[in-house]
Each structure stands twice: as C-alpha cells, then as structure tokens.
Design a protein around this motif. Structure first.
Motif, PDB file in Angstrom:
ATOM      1  N   MET A   1      -5.467   8.133 -12.134  1.00  0.00           N
ATOM      2  CA  MET A   1      -3.865   7.861 -10.918  1.00  0.00           C
ATOM      3  C   MET A   1      -3.141   8.360 -11.538  1.00  0.00           C
ATOM      4  N   GLY A   2      -1.854   8.804 -10.661  1.00  0.00           N
ATOM      5  CA  GLY A   2      -0.681   9.038 -11.345  1.00  0.00           C
ATOM      6  C   GLY A   2       0.498   7.606 -10.911  1.00  0.00           C
ATOM      7  N   SER A   3       1.593   7.931 -11.255  1.00  0.00           N
ATOM      8  CA  SER A   3       2.665   6.801 -11.482  1.00  0.00           C
ATOM      9  C   SER A   3       2.951   6.244 -10.276  1.00  0.00           C
ATOM     10  N   GLY A   4       2.577   6.795  -8.948  1.00  0.00           N
ATOM     11  CA  GLY A   4       2.954   6.419  -7.964  1.00  0.00           C
ATOM     12  C   GLY A   4       1.408   5.075  -7.772  1.00  0.00           C
ATOM     13  N   TYR A   5      -0.026   5.546  -8.171  1.00  0.00           N
ATOM     14  CA  TYR A   5      -0.473   3.877  -8.294  1.00  0.00           C
ATOM     15  C   TYR A   5      -0.599   2.750  -8.930  1.00  0.00           C
ATOM     16  N   ALA A   6       0.481   3.362 -10.202  1.00  0.00           N
ATOM     17  CA  ALA A   6       0.378   2.137 -11.076  1.00  0.00           C
ATOM     18  C   ALA A   6       2.031   1.598 -10.778  1.00  0.00           C
ATOM     19  N   ALA A   7       3.268   2.152  -9.703  1.00  0.00           N
ATOM     20  CA  ALA A   7       3.569   1.145  -9.201  1.00  0.00           C
ATOM     21  C   ALA A   7       3.616   0.480  -8.374  1.00  0.00           C
ATOM     22  N   ALA A   8       2.328   1.152  -7.622  1.00  0.00           N
ATOM     23  CA  ALA A   8       2.343   0.450  -6.410  1.00  0.00           C
ATOM     24  C   ALA A   8       1.322  -0.746  -6.581  1.00  0.00           C
ATOM     25  N   VAL A   9       0.492  -0.912  -8.009  1.00  0.00           N
ATOM     26  CA  VAL A   9      -0.211  -1.995  -8.371  1.00  0.00           C
ATOM     27  C   VAL A   9       0.724  -2.718  -8.840  1.00  0.00           C
ATOM     28  N   GLU A  10       2.099  -2.875  -9.166  1.00  0.00           N
ATOM     29  CA  GLU A  10       2.693  -3.780  -9.748  1.00  0.00           C
ATOM     30  C   GLU A  10       3.858  -4.330  -9.183  1.00  0.00           C
ATOM     31  N   ARG A  11       3.827  -3.863  -7.893  1.00  0.00           N
ATOM     32  CA  ARG A  11       4.066  -4.367  -6.630  1.00  0.00           C
ATOM     33  C   ARG A  11       3.893  -5.184  -5.806  1.00  0.00           C
ATOM     34  N   GLY A  12       2.465  -4.358  -5.304  1.00  0.00           N
ATOM     35  CA  GLY A  12       1.093  -5.869  -4.710  1.00  0.00           C
ATOM     36  C   GLY A  12       1.124  -4.700  -3.788  1.00  0.00           C
ATOM     37  N   THR A  13       0.284  -4.680  -3.302  1.00  0.00           N
ATOM     38  CA  THR A  13      -0.162  -3.840  -2.017  1.00  0.00           C
ATOM     39  C   THR A  13      -0.822  -4.787  -1.327  1.00  0.00           C
ATOM     40  N   LYS A  14      -0.729  -4.060   0.261  1.00  0.00           N
ATOM     41  CA  LYS A  14      -1.741  -5.076   1.351  1.00  0.00           C
ATOM     42  C   LYS A  14      -1.884  -4.154   2.610  1.00  0.00           C
ATOM     43  N   LEU A  15      -2.736  -4.546   3.579  1.00  0.00           N
ATOM     44  CA  LEU A  15      -2.512  -3.646   4.960  1.00  0.00           C
ATOM     45  C   LEU A  15      -2.716  -5.010   6.031  1.00  0.00           C
ATOM     46  N   VAL A  16      -1.440  -4.829   6.761  1.00  0.00           N
ATOM     47  CA  VAL A  16      -1.438  -5.725   8.162  1.00  0.00           C
ATOM     48  C   VAL A  16      -2.407  -6.003   8.983  1.00  0.00           C
ATOM     49  N   GLU A  47      -7.115   8.799   0.980  1.00  0.00           N
ATOM     50  CA  GLU A  47      -6.551   9.933  -0.868  1.00  0.00           C
ATOM     51  C   GLU A  47      -5.544   8.926  -0.606  1.00  0.00           C
ATOM     52  N   THR A  48      -5.083   8.030  -0.257  1.00  0.00           N
ATOM     53  CA  THR A  48      -3.436   7.779  -1.110  1.00  0.00           C
ATOM     54  C   THR A  48      -3.582   6.867  -2.277  1.00  0.00           C
ATOM     55  N   ALA A  49      -2.324   6.987  -2.716  1.00  0.00           N
ATOM     56  CA  ALA A  49      -2.613   6.378  -4.510  1.00  0.00           C
ATOM     57  C   ALA A  49      -2.277   4.344  -3.805  1.00  0.00           C
ATOM     58  N   ALA A  50      -2.073   4.681  -2.357  1.00  0.00           N
ATOM     59  CA  ALA A  50      -1.446   3.016  -1.138  1.00  0.00           C
ATOM     60  C   ALA A  50      -2.838   2.731  -1.792  1.00  0.00           C
ATOM     61  N   PHE A  51      -3.742   3.081  -0.958  1.00  0.00           N
ATOM     62  CA  PHE A  51      -4.809   2.584  -0.510  1.00  0.00           C
ATOM     63  C   PHE A  51      -5.661   2.613  -1.947  1.00  0.00           C
ATOM     64  N   ALA A  52      -6.081   3.329  -2.744  1.00  0.00           N
ATOM     65  CA  ALA A  52      -6.257   2.721  -4.280  1.00  0.00           C
ATOM     66  C   ALA A  52      -5.791   1.351  -5.269  1.00  0.00           C
ATOM     67  N   ALA A  53      -4.365   1.707  -4.345  1.00  0.00           N
ATOM     68  CA  ALA A  53      -3.687   0.218  -5.392  1.00  0.00           C
ATOM     69  C   ALA A  53      -4.714  -0.743  -4.657  1.00  0.00           C
ATOM     70  N   TRP A  54      -4.953  -1.146  -3.331  1.00  0.00           N
ATOM     71  CA  TRP A  54      -4.768  -1.716  -2.086  1.00  0.00           C
ATOM     72  C   TRP A  54      -6.785  -2.079  -2.558  1.00  0.00           C
ATOM     73  N   TRP A  55      -7.682  -1.175  -2.692  1.00  0.00           N
ATOM     74  CA  TRP A  55      -8.680  -0.797  -3.082  1.00  0.00           C
ATOM     75  C   TRP A  55      -9.262  -2.193  -4.470  1.00  0.00           C
ATOM     76  N   ARG A  56      -8.016  -1.703  -5.342  1.00  0.00           N
ATOM     77  CA  ARG A  56      -8.314  -2.413  -7.053  1.00  0.00           C
ATOM     78  C   ARG A  56      -8.006  -3.410  -6.462  1.00  0.00           C
ATOM     79  N   ALA A  57      -6.811  -4.167  -5.746  1.00  0.00           N
ATOM     80  CA  ALA A  57      -6.520  -5.351  -5.503  1.00  0.00           C
ATOM     81  C   ALA A  57      -7.684  -6.456  -5.161  1.00  0.00           C
ATOM     82  N   GLY A  58      -8.711  -5.706  -4.399  1.00  0.00           N
ATOM     83  CA  GLY A  58      -9.269  -7.011  -3.428  1.00  0.00           C
ATOM     84  C   GLY A  58      -8.746  -6.617  -2.134  1.00  0.00           C
TER      85      GLY A  58
END
Length: 125
Positions: A1-16, A47-58
């Motif tokens: 995963m690219g830097s977008g993924y790492a940045a998304a994990v660091e900040r946190g992701t969610k779905l509302v 297919e997005t970096a945000a989805f990958a980060a969200w998925w890995r975050a549970g």
C-alpha cells in the motif's frame, strides 16, 4: 500500500451512515437500510486506500440521525464537496416507505477528521 494508506491508518478512518429520523421507520427497516448503505459503500469503495485502512481497522461505523430529506441531501453535498465518498440509499418501496424515498446515506469510508467536520453536529441514532 502507498503512503495514502499509511496516512489514513495514522489519522483513523470510519464509515458514517446518516439515517432520516422523520420517516418513522421501524427498527428492522432502519437496520436493513443501514446495511444497504454499508454494503454499497464497501463494494463501491473497495479499491481505495481509505477502504483498505478502514478494513484493517475493523470497519468502524457510526450511525447518525437527521431530520429530513433536504437535510440529508445537504449533508451529502457537503461531504462530496469535502472529497468524501457518499452513497445515498433509495428504498424499493415494498414495505414502510414509498418507492424512491431516500432513507439514508453512507459517508466514507474516509478520514475520521474529515468526516467529523461534516457530520460532527449530528446526533447518534
């Protein structure tokens, strides 16, 4: 995963999921509409970096309420303007609401801070 993924994990992701409270839908109907929104967002954003980060975050999810279709449309437009994915759900009309009624929308998965800037004033369902 690219830097977008790492940045998304660091900040946190969610779905509302923002649900209309003015429709007087039953609990089961609301649950089904929220599920439609979550599944739609997951399928269309997978297919997005945000989805990958969200998925890995549970897959963190929050369900909020809003008072009208106009307010739901407005919050969706604000989210889109902020660069967030938005997926509106319109009911098929087989049970409690008329066909084509917008019942809710999914915002994200995306950066938690960005989503909170758009939805932070809304109350939990």
């Amino acid at each position: 995963m690219g830097s977008g993924y790492a940045a998304a994990v660091e900040r946190g992701t969610k779905l509302v999921v923002v649900v209309r409270a003015d429709l007087a839908m039953g609990k089961g109907k609301i649950a089904a509409q929220v599920a439609h929104a979550a599944v739609t967002a997951a399928l269309l954003e997978q297919e997005t970096a945000a989805f990958a980060a969200w998925w890995r975050a549970g897959q963190p999810k929050v369900v909020l309420r809003i008072g009208s279709e106009a307010a739901l449309t407005e919050i969706g437009e604000r989210a889109k303007a902020a660069g967030l994915p938005v997926h509106a759900i319109r009911d098929a009309g087989r049970t409690q609401v008329s066909a084509g009624t917008m019942t809710c929308c999914a915002i994200g998965p995306g950066d938690t801070e960005q989503i909170d800037r758009v939805t932070g004033a809304l109350a939990l369902l």
